[in-house]
Design an enzyme around this catalytic site. Structure first.
Site, PDB file in Angstrom:
ATOM      1  N   ARG A   1     -49.863 -45.865  78.813  1.00  0.00           N
ATOM      2  CA  ARG A   1     -48.899 -46.049  79.910  1.00  0.00           C
ATOM      3  C   ARG A   1     -49.275 -47.258  80.764  1.00  0.00           C
ATOM      4  NH1 ARG A   1     -45.822 -42.204  82.334  1.00  0.00           N
ATOM      5  NH2 ARG A   1     -44.806 -44.036  83.197  1.00  0.00           N
TER       6      ARG A   1
ATOM      7  N   HIS B   1     -41.187 -41.701  93.606  1.00  0.00           N
ATOM      8  CA  HIS B   1     -42.112 -41.085  92.643  1.00  0.00           C
ATOM      9  C   HIS B   1     -43.505 -41.686  92.733  1.00  0.00           C
ATOM     10  CE1 HIS B   1     -38.306 -40.006  90.170  1.00  0.00           C
ATOM     11  NE2 HIS B   1     -38.488 -39.180  91.181  1.00  0.00           N
TER      12      HIS B   1
ATOM     13  N   CYS C   1     -56.258 -38.005  98.277  1.00  0.00           N
ATOM     14  CA  CYS C   1     -57.414 -37.134  98.013  1.00  0.00           C
ATOM     15  C   CYS C   1     -56.951 -35.742  97.596  1.00  0.00           C
ATOM     16  CB  CYS C   1     -58.260 -37.047  99.293  1.00  0.00           C
ATOM     17  SG  CYS C   1     -59.601 -35.871  99.181  1.00  0.00           S
TER      18      CYS C   1
ATOM     19  N   CYS D   1     -62.963 -40.015  98.170  1.00  0.00           N
ATOM     20  CA  CYS D   1     -62.311 -40.102  99.480  1.00  0.00           C
ATOM     21  C   CYS D   1     -63.318 -40.481 100.579  1.00  0.00           C
ATOM     22  CB  CYS D   1     -61.714 -38.720  99.788  1.00  0.00           C
ATOM     23  SG  CYS D   1     -61.095 -38.523 101.456  1.00  0.00           S
TER      24      CYS D   1
ATOM     25  N   CYS E   1     -63.626 -37.221 103.112  1.00  0.00           N
ATOM     26  CA  CYS E   1     -64.313 -35.948 102.803  1.00  0.00           C
ATOM     27  C   CYS E   1     -65.065 -35.996 101.486  1.00  0.00           C
ATOM     28  CB  CYS E   1     -63.276 -34.812 102.746  1.00  0.00           C
ATOM     29  SG  CYS E   1     -62.314 -34.846 101.213  1.00  0.00           S
TER      30      CYS E   1
ATOM     31  N   GLY F   1     -29.938 -49.212  86.614  1.00  0.00           N
ATOM     32  CA  GLY F   1     -30.907 -48.876  85.576  1.00  0.00           C
ATOM     33  C   GLY F   1     -31.494 -47.488  85.687  1.00  0.00           C
TER      34      GLY F   1
ATOM     35  N   ASN G   1     -25.675 -50.669  84.434  1.00  0.00           N
ATOM     36  CA  ASN G   1     -26.419 -49.939  83.403  1.00  0.00           C
ATOM     37  C   ASN G   1     -25.945 -50.452  82.038  1.00  0.00           C
ATOM     38  OD1 ASN G   1     -27.513 -47.893  81.662  1.00  0.00           O
ATOM     39  ND2 ASN G   1     -27.721 -46.582  83.471  1.00  0.00           N
TER      40      ASN G   1
HETATM   41  C1  BV8 Z   1     -39.558 -31.502  91.807  1.00  0.00           C
HETATM   42  C2  BV8 Z   1     -43.486 -40.547  87.570  1.00  0.00           C
HETATM   43  C3  BV8 Z   1     -40.005 -29.415  92.779  1.00  0.00           C
HETATM   44  C4  BV8 Z   1     -44.378 -39.984  86.514  1.00  0.00           C
HETATM   45  C5  BV8 Z   1     -41.437 -39.304  87.242  1.00  0.00           C
HETATM   46  C6  BV8 Z   1     -39.059 -28.254  84.407  1.00  0.00           C
HETATM   47  C7  BV8 Z   1     -40.384 -28.375  84.794  1.00  0.00           C
HETATM   48  C8  BV8 Z   1     -40.743 -29.050  85.971  1.00  0.00           C
HETATM   49  C9  BV8 Z   1     -39.746 -29.641  86.754  1.00  0.00           C
HETATM   50  C10 BV8 Z   1     -38.431 -29.538  86.326  1.00  0.00           C
HETATM   51  C11 BV8 Z   1     -38.072 -28.840  85.180  1.00  0.00           C
HETATM   52  N1  BV8 Z   1     -36.725 -28.926  85.042  1.00  0.00           N
HETATM   53  C12 BV8 Z   1     -36.204 -29.657  86.063  1.00  0.00           C
HETATM   54  C13 BV8 Z   1     -37.223 -30.020  86.861  1.00  0.00           C
HETATM   55  C14 BV8 Z   1     -37.107 -30.859  88.044  1.00  0.00           C
HETATM   56  C15 BV8 Z   1     -37.640 -32.217  87.626  1.00  0.00           C
HETATM   57  C16 BV8 Z   1     -36.550 -32.935  86.867  1.00  0.00           C
HETATM   58  O1  BV8 Z   1     -35.639 -33.475  87.453  1.00  0.00           O
HETATM   59  N2  BV8 Z   1     -36.677 -32.935  85.518  1.00  0.00           N
HETATM   60  C17 BV8 Z   1     -35.687 -33.630  84.706  1.00  0.00           C
HETATM   61  C18 BV8 Z   1     -36.354 -34.113  83.408  1.00  0.00           C
HETATM   62  C19 BV8 Z   1     -34.526 -32.682  84.415  1.00  0.00           C
HETATM   63  N3  BV8 Z   1     -37.978 -32.928  88.830  1.00  0.00           N
HETATM   64  C20 BV8 Z   1     -39.226 -32.809  89.302  1.00  0.00           C
HETATM   65  O2  BV8 Z   1     -40.099 -32.166  88.786  1.00  0.00           O
HETATM   66  C21 BV8 Z   1     -39.456 -33.548  90.602  1.00  0.00           C
HETATM   67  N4  BV8 Z   1     -40.112 -32.661  91.509  1.00  0.00           N
HETATM   68  O3  BV8 Z   1     -38.475 -31.130  91.473  1.00  0.00           O
HETATM   69  O4  BV8 Z   1     -40.408 -30.754  92.525  1.00  0.00           O
HETATM   70  C22 BV8 Z   1     -40.803 -29.012  93.920  1.00  0.00           C
HETATM   71  C23 BV8 Z   1     -40.202 -28.919  95.174  1.00  0.00           C
HETATM   72  C24 BV8 Z   1     -40.961 -28.521  96.234  1.00  0.00           C
HETATM   73  C25 BV8 Z   1     -42.325 -28.256  96.056  1.00  0.00           C
HETATM   74  C26 BV8 Z   1     -42.938 -28.398  94.802  1.00  0.00           C
HETATM   75  C27 BV8 Z   1     -42.181 -28.794  93.724  1.00  0.00           C
HETATM   76  C28 BV8 Z   1     -40.380 -34.737  90.347  1.00  0.00           C
HETATM   77  C29 BV8 Z   1     -39.667 -35.756  89.475  1.00  0.00           C
HETATM   78  C30 BV8 Z   1     -40.520 -37.009  89.359  1.00  0.00           C
HETATM   79  C31 BV8 Z   1     -41.204 -37.009  88.047  1.00  0.00           C
HETATM   80  N5  BV8 Z   1     -41.919 -38.283  87.877  1.00  0.00           N
HETATM   81  N6  BV8 Z   1     -42.144 -40.417  87.070  1.00  0.00           N
HETATM   82  C32 BV8 Z   1     -44.510 -40.951  85.376  1.00  0.00           C
HETATM   83  O5  BV8 Z   1     -43.919 -42.053  85.428  1.00  0.00           O
HETATM   84  O6  BV8 Z   1     -45.216 -40.573  84.444  1.00  0.00           O
HETATM   85  S1  BV8 Z   1     -39.866 -39.219  86.643  1.00  0.00           S
HETATM   86  C33 BV8 Z   1     -39.486 -40.555  85.662  1.00  0.00           C
HETATM   87  O7  BV8 Z   1     -38.068 -40.432  85.475  1.00  0.00           O
HETATM   88  C34 BV8 Z   1     -39.658 -41.931  86.270  1.00  0.00           C
HETATM   89  O8  BV8 Z   1     -40.014 -41.927  87.629  1.00  0.00           O
HETATM   90  C35 BV8 Z   1     -38.263 -42.523  86.099  1.00  0.00           C
HETATM   91  O9  BV8 Z   1     -37.984 -43.584  86.912  1.00  0.00           O
HETATM   92  C36 BV8 Z   1     -37.509 -41.321  86.408  1.00  0.00           C
HETATM   93  C37 BV8 Z   1     -36.049 -41.315  86.275  1.00  0.00           C
HETATM   94  O10 BV8 Z   1     -35.727 -41.871  85.049  1.00  0.00           O
HETATM   95  P1  BV8 Z   1     -34.901 -43.255  85.072  1.00  0.00           P
HETATM   96  O11 BV8 Z   1     -35.553 -44.175  86.039  1.00  0.00           O
HETATM   97  O12 BV8 Z   1     -33.484 -42.956  85.267  1.00  0.00           O
HETATM   98  O13 BV8 Z   1     -35.228 -43.792  83.631  1.00  0.00           O
HETATM   99  P2  BV8 Z   1     -34.493 -43.377  82.282  1.00  0.00           P
HETATM  100  O14 BV8 Z   1     -35.320 -43.891  81.163  1.00  0.00           O
HETATM  101  O15 BV8 Z   1     -34.127 -41.937  82.325  1.00  0.00           O
HETATM  102  O16 BV8 Z   1     -33.121 -44.205  82.332  1.00  0.00           O
HETATM  103  C38 BV8 Z   1     -33.174 -45.620  82.246  1.00  0.00           C
HETATM  104  C39 BV8 Z   1     -31.736 -46.102  82.390  1.00  0.00           C
HETATM  105  O17 BV8 Z   1     -31.739 -47.529  82.405  1.00  0.00           O
HETATM  106  C40 BV8 Z   1     -30.840 -45.662  81.232  1.00  0.00           C
HETATM  107  O18 BV8 Z   1     -29.625 -45.180  81.753  1.00  0.00           O
HETATM  108  C41 BV8 Z   1     -30.612 -46.963  80.439  1.00  0.00           C
HETATM  109  O19 BV8 Z   1     -29.316 -47.018  79.875  1.00  0.00           O
HETATM  110  C42 BV8 Z   1     -30.755 -48.006  81.522  1.00  0.00           C
HETATM  111  N7  BV8 Z   1     -31.241 -49.318  81.062  1.00  0.00           N
HETATM  112  C43 BV8 Z   1     -32.159 -49.583  80.098  1.00  0.00           C
HETATM  113  N8  BV8 Z   1     -32.351 -50.911  80.014  1.00  0.00           N
HETATM  114  C44 BV8 Z   1     -31.554 -51.505  80.955  1.00  0.00           C
HETATM  115  C45 BV8 Z   1     -30.847 -50.486  81.634  1.00  0.00           C
HETATM  116  N9  BV8 Z   1     -29.967 -50.739  82.619  1.00  0.00           N
HETATM  117  C46 BV8 Z   1     -29.776 -52.045  82.965  1.00  0.00           C
HETATM  118  N10 BV8 Z   1     -30.419 -53.068  82.361  1.00  0.00           N
HETATM  119  C47 BV8 Z   1     -31.307 -52.844  81.365  1.00  0.00           C
HETATM  120  N11 BV8 Z   1     -31.936 -53.886  80.776  1.00  0.00           N
HETATM  121 ZN    ZN Z   2     -60.487 -36.261 101.333  1.00  0.00          ZN
END
Ligand code: BV8
Ligand code: ZN
Length: 264
Positions: free
Chosen positions: A77, A126, A134, A171, A174, A211, A237
């Site tokens: 990554r 994100h 920490c 940290c 702590c 995007g 997009n």
């Molecule tokens: C939360 C960092 C609750 C990490 C990311 C089951 C288990 C656990 C959680 C869940 C679950 N089911 C649902 C959930 C909720 C979950 C969620 O939404 N899941 C999805 C998969 C359904 N969300 C969470 O877990 C969030 N937290 O809900 O917490 C909670 C609340 C209170 C207290 C405690 C907990 C946290 C979500 C954040 C996860 N982290 N990334 C890492 O990078 O490893 S998410 C990851 O997806 C990236 O951040 C990314 O940016 C993000 C979104 O994806 P996109 O940016 O849209 O990227 P993608 O590839 O999908 O799309 C790209 C687009 O670009 C396409 O449309 C393509 O056509 C277009 N494109 C491509 N090339 C071009 C272009 N457009 C223009 N020009 C180009 N050249």
């Molecule tokens: Zn600390």
């Protein structure tokens, strides 16, 4: 006039009327910088299991049983991001901000390419690779990407969880372990970033959705709610997304080609 030009003209008019536009960006804006997207062709999650590698419980299990596997994932990554440079889309948004048309950016990306392109007001829903916190007391710390690179390189030799933890920075408050504040699935979003993003979107008079597949919550809902408030919305997009239905106009193509044209 072909539909594409009519759409571009329509988007230009919407942007010209804006005084506080906001850009909501996802992985697609960094695709032309060589950073893999997550869904669609070549998407990371097509071959990497989210539950195993990108949830806290999955990572804990990997560190317990096969830390090597996790370290190799981190190396794969991070390597993609180390040498990435902003592309024309990032620079176009920075210019739009300098002209006083764009009030700021709400991004889902962790690659810091908007900062590198010169954008100033950025809320990172994100997290990002330079902001760490920490595990014990939650204190924040900034680490350089070079420091991260050295630690991930050293982690390739790790065989146990204890050896992995020993590589983490400590940290200053702590002496607990620090980790990158990248938000995993199942983790809540950083409150300060969410509040900043909501305030920015709440005052916006034009929304650029660039995007993103619009699949990940709650980020996608921040954009959806803004459009539903009646804010003119321009989507850029390669193809329709889960947010296309709220767009006033969708421009299909590469962000690195469309945005400079839209902004000039
Ligand atoms: C939360 C960092 C609750 C990490 C990311 C089951 C288990 C656990 C959680 C869940 C679950 N089911 C649902 C959930 C909720 C979950 C969620 O939404 N899941 C999805 C998969 C359904 N969300 C969470 O877990 C969030 N937290 O809900 O917490 C909670 C609340 C209170 C207290 C405690 C907990 C946290 C979500 C954040 C996860 N982290 N990334 C890492 O990078 O490893 S998410 C990851 O997806 C990236 O951040 C990314 O940016 C993000 C979104 O994806 P996109 O940016 O849209 O990227 P993608 O590839 O999908 O799309 C790209 C687009 O670009 C396409 O449309 C393509 O056509 C277009 N494109 C491509 N090339 C071009 C272009 N457009 C223009 N020009 C180009 N050249
Ligand atoms: Zn600390």
């Amino acid at each position: 006039m072909p539909k594409v030009l009519a759409n571009l003209e329509h988007a230009r008019v919407l942007l010209q009327q804006a005084k506080r536009a906001v850009a909501f960006t996802g992985a697609g804006i960094s695709a032309e910088s060589g950073i893999r997207t997550f869904r669609g062709d070549g998407g990371l999650w097509n071959e990497i299991d989210i539950e195993t590698f990108a949830t806290p419980w999955g990572v804990q299990k990997l560190l317990q049983n096969e830390p090597q596997t996790y370290c190799k994932y981190l190396d794969m990554r991070a390597k993609i991001i180390y040498n990435a440079q902003p592309n024309a889309a990032h620079y176009a948004l920075a210019r739009l901000e300098q002209r006083g048309i764009l009030a700021g950016i709400v991004t889902q990306n962790i690659d810091n390419l908007h900062d590198a392109a010169g954008s100033k007001t950025i809320f990172k829903l994100h997290g990002d690779l330079k902001t760490w916190h920490c595990l014990t007391c939650g204190a924040h710390a900034q680490q350089s990407v070079d420091d991260l690179r050295q630690r991930i390189t050293a982690a390739q030799a790790v065989t146990t969880r204890a050896e992995f933890l020993a590589l983490l920075p400590r940290c200053k408050v702590c002496d607990g372990y620090l980790r990158p504040s990248v938000v995993l699935f199942g983790e809540s979003l950083p409150e300060d970033q969410v509040h900043g993003a909501m305030a920015l979107l709440g005052q916006s008079d034009c929304l650029l959705i660039i995007g993103t597949s619009g699949v990940v919550e709650p980020a996608a809902s921040f954009a959806r709610q803004t459009s539903r408030r009646g804010v003119p919305t321009i989507e850029i997009n390669l193809e329709p997304s889960d947010l296309s239905h709220v767009a006033s106009v969708s421009l299909f193509g590469k962000a690195g080609e469309i945005l400079p044209e839209l902004v000039e």
